[in-house]
Design a protein around this motif. Structure first.
Motif, PDB file in Angstrom:
ATOM      1  N   SER A 194       3.060  14.940 -16.025  1.00 49.10           N
ATOM      2  CA  SER A 194       4.233  15.499 -16.691  1.00 49.10           C
ATOM      3  C   SER A 194       3.833  16.183 -17.982  1.00 49.10           C
ATOM      4  CB  SER A 194       5.238  14.384 -16.996  1.00 49.10           C
ATOM      5  OG  SER A 194       6.221  14.825 -17.917  1.00 49.10           O
ATOM      6  N   ALA A 195       4.579  17.245 -18.342  1.00 50.85           N
ATOM      7  CA  ALA A 195       4.329  17.936 -19.603  1.00 50.85           C
ATOM      8  C   ALA A 195       5.302  17.471 -20.688  1.00 50.85           C
ATOM      9  CB  ALA A 195       4.460  19.442 -19.411  1.00 50.85           C
ATOM     10  N   ALA A 196       6.042  16.402 -20.413  1.00 48.36           N
ATOM     11  CA  ALA A 196       7.027  15.911 -21.379  1.00 48.36           C
ATOM     12  C   ALA A 196       6.368  15.544 -22.707  1.00 48.36           C
ATOM     13  CB  ALA A 196       7.764  14.706 -20.808  1.00 48.36           C
ATOM     14  N   ASP A 252       0.828  23.200 -14.752  1.00 46.32           N
ATOM     15  CA  ASP A 252       1.726  23.447 -13.624  1.00 46.32           C
ATOM     16  C   ASP A 252       3.101  23.803 -14.185  1.00 46.32           C
ATOM     17  OD1 ASP A 252       2.841  23.552 -11.105  1.00 46.32           O
ATOM     18  OD2 ASP A 252       2.925  21.383 -10.826  1.00 46.32           O
ATOM     19  N   ILE A 253       3.877  24.577 -13.444  1.00 43.07           N
ATOM     20  CA  ILE A 253       5.218  24.939 -13.908  1.00 43.07           C
ATOM     21  C   ILE A 253       6.252  23.928 -13.441  1.00 43.07           C
ATOM     22  CG2 ILE A 253       7.106  26.580 -13.563  1.00 43.07           C
ATOM     23  CD1 ILE A 253       5.252  28.819 -13.967  1.00 43.07           C
ATOM     24  N   ASP A 254       6.252  23.625 -12.146  1.00 42.59           N
ATOM     25  CA  ASP A 254       7.320  22.810 -11.569  1.00 42.59           C
ATOM     26  C   ASP A 254       6.941  21.337 -11.527  1.00 42.59           C
ATOM     27  OD1 ASP A 254       8.993  25.089 -10.948  1.00 42.59           O
ATOM     28  OD2 ASP A 254       7.509  25.574  -9.423  1.00 42.59           O
ATOM     29  N   MET A 255       7.296  20.617 -12.588  1.00 43.47           N
ATOM     30  CA  MET A 255       7.069  19.178 -12.657  1.00 43.47           C
ATOM     31  C   MET A 255       8.391  18.515 -12.998  1.00 43.47           C
ATOM     32  SD  MET A 255       3.399  19.006 -14.657  1.00 43.47           S
ATOM     33  CE  MET A 255       3.864  20.237 -15.885  1.00 43.47           C
ATOM     34  N   PRO A 256       8.900  17.648 -12.125  1.00 43.35           N
ATOM     35  CA  PRO A 256      10.235  17.062 -12.324  1.00 43.35           C
ATOM     36  C   PRO A 256      10.392  16.250 -13.601  1.00 43.35           C
ATOM     37  CG  PRO A 256       9.048  15.937 -10.554  1.00 43.35           C
ATOM     38  CD  PRO A 256       8.277  17.179 -10.875  1.00 43.35           C
ATOM     39  N   ILE A 300       6.951  25.056 -18.494  1.00 39.25           N
ATOM     40  CA  ILE A 300       7.302  26.125 -19.428  1.00 39.25           C
ATOM     41  C   ILE A 300       7.732  25.531 -20.768  1.00 39.25           C
ATOM     42  CG2 ILE A 300       8.945  27.990 -19.887  1.00 39.25           C
ATOM     43  CD1 ILE A 300       8.842  28.643 -16.889  1.00 39.25           C
ATOM     44  N   ASN A 301       8.548  24.486 -20.719  1.00 38.05           N
ATOM     45  CA  ASN A 301       8.957  23.818 -21.963  1.00 38.05           C
ATOM     46  C   ASN A 301       7.753  23.202 -22.672  1.00 38.05           C
ATOM     47  OD1 ASN A 301      11.631  24.474 -21.508  1.00 38.05           O
ATOM     48  ND2 ASN A 301      12.108  22.538 -20.501  1.00 38.05           N
ATOM     49  N   THR A 355       4.673  24.254 -22.490  1.00 35.98           N
ATOM     50  CA  THR A 355       3.905  25.363 -23.051  1.00 35.98           C
ATOM     51  C   THR A 355       4.521  25.845 -24.353  1.00 35.98           C
ATOM     52  OG1 THR A 355       3.132  26.109 -20.875  1.00 35.98           O
ATOM     53  CG2 THR A 355       3.146  27.747 -22.640  1.00 35.98           C
ATOM     54  N   ARG A 356       5.836  25.984 -24.345  1.00 38.57           N
ATOM     55  CA  ARG A 356       6.541  26.450 -25.545  1.00 38.57           C
ATOM     56  C   ARG A 356       6.308  25.493 -26.724  1.00 38.57           C
ATOM     57  NH1 ARG A 356      11.063  26.888 -23.241  1.00 38.57           N
ATOM     58  NH2 ARG A 356      10.885  29.091 -22.662  1.00 38.57           N
ATOM     59  N   ALA A 357       6.356  24.198 -26.449  1.00 37.99           N
ATOM     60  CA  ALA A 357       6.164  23.197 -27.504  1.00 37.99           C
ATOM     61  C   ALA A 357       4.734  23.238 -28.050  1.00 37.99           C
ATOM     62  CB  ALA A 357       6.484  21.807 -26.965  1.00 37.99           C
ATOM     63  N   VAL A 358       3.772  23.335 -27.157  1.00 40.14           N
ATOM     64  CA  VAL A 358       2.365  23.356 -27.583  1.00 40.14           C
ATOM     65  C   VAL A 358       2.059  24.622 -28.367  1.00 40.14           C
ATOM     66  CG1 VAL A 358      -0.019  23.493 -26.782  1.00 40.14           C
ATOM     67  CG2 VAL A 358       1.550  21.859 -25.721  1.00 40.14           C
ATOM     68  N   LYS A 359       2.537  25.763 -27.865  1.00 40.08           N
ATOM     69  CA  LYS A 359       2.245  27.042 -28.514  1.00 40.08           C
ATOM     70  C   LYS A 359       2.873  27.142 -29.904  1.00 40.08           C
ATOM     71  CE  LYS A 359      -0.393  29.612 -25.902  1.00 40.08           C
ATOM     72  NZ  LYS A 359      -1.601  30.291 -26.425  1.00 40.08           N
ATOM     73  N   ALA A 360       3.969  26.434 -30.128  1.00 42.83           N
ATOM     74  CA  ALA A 360       4.613  26.459 -31.438  1.00 42.83           C
ATOM     75  C   ALA A 360       3.693  25.893 -32.517  1.00 42.83           C
ATOM     76  CB  ALA A 360       5.918  25.665 -31.401  1.00 42.83           C
ATOM     77  N   GLU A 361       2.843  24.937 -32.136  1.00 45.15           N
ATOM     78  CA  GLU A 361       1.943  24.321 -33.116  1.00 45.15           C
ATOM     79  C   GLU A 361       0.485  24.720 -32.924  1.00 45.15           C
ATOM     80  OE1 GLU A 361       2.317  20.414 -34.514  1.00 45.15           O
ATOM     81  OE2 GLU A 361       4.397  20.161 -33.855  1.00 45.15           O
ATOM     82  N   PHE A 362       0.137  25.159 -31.712  1.00 45.24           N
ATOM     83  CA  PHE A 362      -1.240  25.564 -31.421  1.00 45.24           C
ATOM     84  C   PHE A 362      -1.234  26.945 -30.762  1.00 45.24           C
ATOM     85  CE2 PHE A 362      -1.163  20.939 -31.418  1.00 45.24           C
ATOM     86  CZ  PHE A 362      -2.266  20.610 -32.199  1.00 45.24           C
ATOM     87  N   PRO A 363      -0.854  27.978 -31.500  1.00 47.50           N
ATOM     88  CA  PRO A 363      -0.707  29.311 -30.913  1.00 47.50           C
ATOM     89  C   PRO A 363      -1.990  29.894 -30.340  1.00 47.50           C
ATOM     90  CG  PRO A 363      -0.588  29.415 -33.307  1.00 47.50           C
ATOM     91  CD  PRO A 363      -0.515  27.969 -32.937  1.00 47.50           C
ATOM     92  N   ALA A 364      -3.140  29.456 -30.841  1.00 46.79           N
ATOM     93  CA  ALA A 364      -4.414  30.012 -30.374  1.00 46.79           C
ATOM     94  C   ALA A 364      -4.972  29.273 -29.160  1.00 46.79           C
ATOM     95  CB  ALA A 364      -5.442  29.989 -31.501  1.00 46.79           C
ATOM     96  N   LEU A 365      -4.365  28.154 -28.772  1.00 47.86           N
ATOM     97  CA  LEU A 365      -4.873  27.374 -27.643  1.00 47.86           C
ATOM     98  C   LEU A 365      -4.533  28.071 -26.315  1.00 47.86           C
ATOM     99  CD1 LEU A 365      -6.128  24.748 -26.491  1.00 47.86           C
ATOM    100  CD2 LEU A 365      -3.810  23.767 -26.526  1.00 47.86           C
TER     101      LEU A 365
END
Length: 210
Positions: A36-38, A55-59, A64-65, A67-77
């Motif tokens: 999970s990406a939670a 992965d995109i589709d994880m129940p 996507i959510n 990715t958005r959370a990680v990129k907000a704090e680690f934009p270069a990752l």
């Protein structure tokens, strides 16, 4: 030193296969795999990986959510998305979330590894069918601007949007690898971006090339 990669995928068999594939490489290794990406942001903070394969589709936690959370704090990752379906909504939501690339799960193992290496070099790898949809998207857009790019720079940006590596761009353009890097640096300056991901996203949104 090996590049450290973490995997998010709710399919345990696939997670194990990807981890094994990465751990067989001389230049990459899997340092974590999760269903999970939670908790993606907390895991990235704790592990400090060099790349995320998402992965995109994880129940239990949408990729996507995450990715958005990680990129907000680690934009270069670098974050490379993987999915079974090349549907338009997921492609563009992933790009808007900041994903550095978008690959279908049916991508051959050797090709996947090459594309991960390209991401480490600043590229934005995309499966061919995904690149086609991206191009189709900004052919249909009405917003257009050139950003004062030269024809050579436009051609290189188009190849970048199509998912070509820097080496492939050099071969297709008939120029040296370092010349491609110089052109891309100038493209970044003109577009006011700092990465291939941002350049591709802006090209899509503003129909910079056609």
């Amino acid at each position: 030193m090996k590049k450290r990669i973490i995997i998010f995928d709710d399919d345990s068999t696939r997670r194990d296969s990807l981890a094994m594939l990465l751990n067989m490489c001389a230049d990459m290794e899997c340092v974590g795999s999760y269903e999970s990406a939670a908790d993606a942001l907390d895991l990235v903070k704790a592990i400090q990986p060099d790349l995320v394969l998402m992965d995109i589709d994880m129940p239990l936690g949408n990729g996507i959510n995450g990715t958005r959370a990680v990129k907000a704090e680690f934009p270069a990752l670098p974050i490379i998305m993987q999915t079974v379906f090349d549907d338009n909504e997921n492609i563009f939501e992933a790009i808007k979330a900041g994903a550095n690339g978008y690959l279908l799960k049916k991508t051959a193992p050797d090709k996947l590894l090459d594309q991960l290496r390209e991401a480490f070099e600043g590229g934005a790898p995309m499966t061919g069918t995904v690149a086609t949809k991206v191009l189709q998207f900004f052919r249909e857009e009405n917003i257009s601007t050139t950003y004062n790019l030269t024809e050579k720079e436009k051609n290189i940006l188009k190849l970048l949007v199509e998912g070509h590596s820097y080496k492939m761009i050099a071969a297709k353009s008939g120029i040296a690898y370092f010349t491609v890097c110089n052109h891309i640096k100038k493209i970044y300056e003109k577009l006011h971006v700092n990465s291939a991901t941002e350049a591709v996203r802006l090209a899509i949104q503003r129909r910079v090339v056609s």
